[in-house]
Design an enzyme around this catalytic site. Sequence first.
Site, PDB file in Angstrom:
ATOM      1  N   GLN A  19      97.502  10.115  71.530  1.00  0.00           N
ATOM      2  CA  GLN A  19      98.606   9.250  71.137  1.00  0.00           C
ATOM      3  C   GLN A  19      99.647   9.056  72.229  1.00  0.00           C
ATOM      4  OE1 GLN A  19      98.721  11.543  67.168  1.00  0.00           O
ATOM      5  NE2 GLN A  19      99.775   9.635  66.684  1.00  0.00           N
ATOM      6  N   HIS A 113      92.775  17.370  68.341  1.00  0.00           N
ATOM      7  CA  HIS A 113      93.667  16.614  67.468  1.00  0.00           C
ATOM      8  C   HIS A 113      92.977  15.301  67.097  1.00  0.00           C
ATOM      9  CE1 HIS A 113      98.064  16.041  66.244  1.00  0.00           C
ATOM     10  NE2 HIS A 113      97.441  14.968  65.802  1.00  0.00           N
ATOM     11  N   ASN A 157      93.400  20.197  64.390  1.00  0.00           N
ATOM     12  CA  ASN A 157      94.540  19.620  63.699  1.00  0.00           C
ATOM     13  C   ASN A 157      94.139  19.049  62.345  1.00  0.00           C
ATOM     14  OD1 ASN A 157      97.426  18.504  63.840  1.00  0.00           O
ATOM     15  ND2 ASN A 157      96.242  16.643  63.424  1.00  0.00           N
ATOM     16  N   GLU A 158      94.862  19.472  61.316  1.00  0.00           N
ATOM     17  CA  GLU A 158      94.691  18.928  59.965  1.00  0.00           C
ATOM     18  C   GLU A 158      93.217  18.901  59.527  1.00  0.00           C
ATOM     19  OE1 GLU A 158      98.731  16.209  59.753  1.00  0.00           O
ATOM     20  OE2 GLU A 158      96.801  15.186  59.766  1.00  0.00           O
TER      21      GLU A 158
END
Length: 429
Positions: A19, A113, A157-158
Amino acid sequence: MKYNFPKSFLWGTATSAYQVEGNNNKSDMWAEEYSEGSPYRDYSGDAVDHYNRYKQDIELMASLGLNSYRFSIEWSRIEPEQGVFSQVELNHYRDVIKVCYDNKITPVVTMMHFTSPQWLMKIGGWKNPKTAELFATYCEVVFKEMGRDIPYVLTINEVNLPVMLKELFINLDFMPPVGMDAKSWTAPGWRESAAQKCGTTVDQYFTFHMASDEVSLEIVKDAHRKARAVMKKINPSTKVGLSLALPEIQAIEGGEEQAAKVWHDYFGQFISAIAGDDFIGVQNYTREIYGPKGQVPVAEGAEVTAMGYEYYPEALAGTIRNIAKELDIPVMVTEHGIAANDDSRRVEFIERGLKGLHSCMEDGIQVLGYLYWSTFDNYEWTFGYEPKFGIIAVNRDTQERTVKESGRVLGEISRNNALNVEGKFQNEV
């Protein structure tokens, strides 16, 4: 009133490589961006050019008074082809960590991620059991190079995000991409194009965000365990965990059973993977309320964020208390944020969230730190560059950084290691 935090408390912000770095063109998400009929609103392109500007960016974080920074290492940069590891990229991330220490910033590293190398799609991606071992090998290579300098690491991540997406799109034929917005959903032809760009066919194309069935979820959990084992073997002092995306789950009369099921899907089913971890990363943005007919819509007149969900900073404390009922493990807030053009709403979101967080700590829940999402107004997956989560604005024509008031406020809290909210929040929910 003044709320003091422990001396060792981590104060910072978070980003993900894809990102903010720009030009991660070996990643599966890059293929999705450029597929025919892609649902992504913008190309990530140079993003905010953090790959080249990390030194200045970390210095800026330090100048605000922040003492930690969560960032991710891009797997597709480290291993652009299966079994081929880039020393240049390993050196790059080693230097990112060095710059953190040079500026008295504690690095909190995420190994994955959301994004995976394109080559992984050629062998079935996250539906192939071998992916767990391949991910662990990548983590091992990174840790042999720089693991002794990584005090905290999140494997994935998540890990529960695919489950949440499945709930959201339960009536669709296949899983949407990360950050998918229902209004922008188009026919699935783009996925065939993305598979082709990864050098494979659609039947092999299985990205992380599609891992929501029982078999693929077990592969994800196995990847976490294997990665944890190799990293702890190399540097036992590193604290290892994973992060979960967790809204606060609430119930009104008649919705208790449904709320309990959702909480199990989002959290309970991952407890077995967390067993043996040093901490858990909690990522909270809002709450979900369940009644006898399922999820209750946001109340008419309630404030919503630019992402369309309820503005409810108190969900952070509620979520941490729900976790503490089932797990006795240190918590790190690895994401808590709001998309808003009005930065004053972000300031209040942070302060109200921290007020609740402090109350959790007063009740004996161990919290290691608070990392706001995000450092910058960055690329938000299919939503492109429109949502503004950052405490630092970025002019993408010039890449000029401008610190917002929220950045100064969070920095002041960090410098004082305390939240001072005298006379504030008279009308909070």
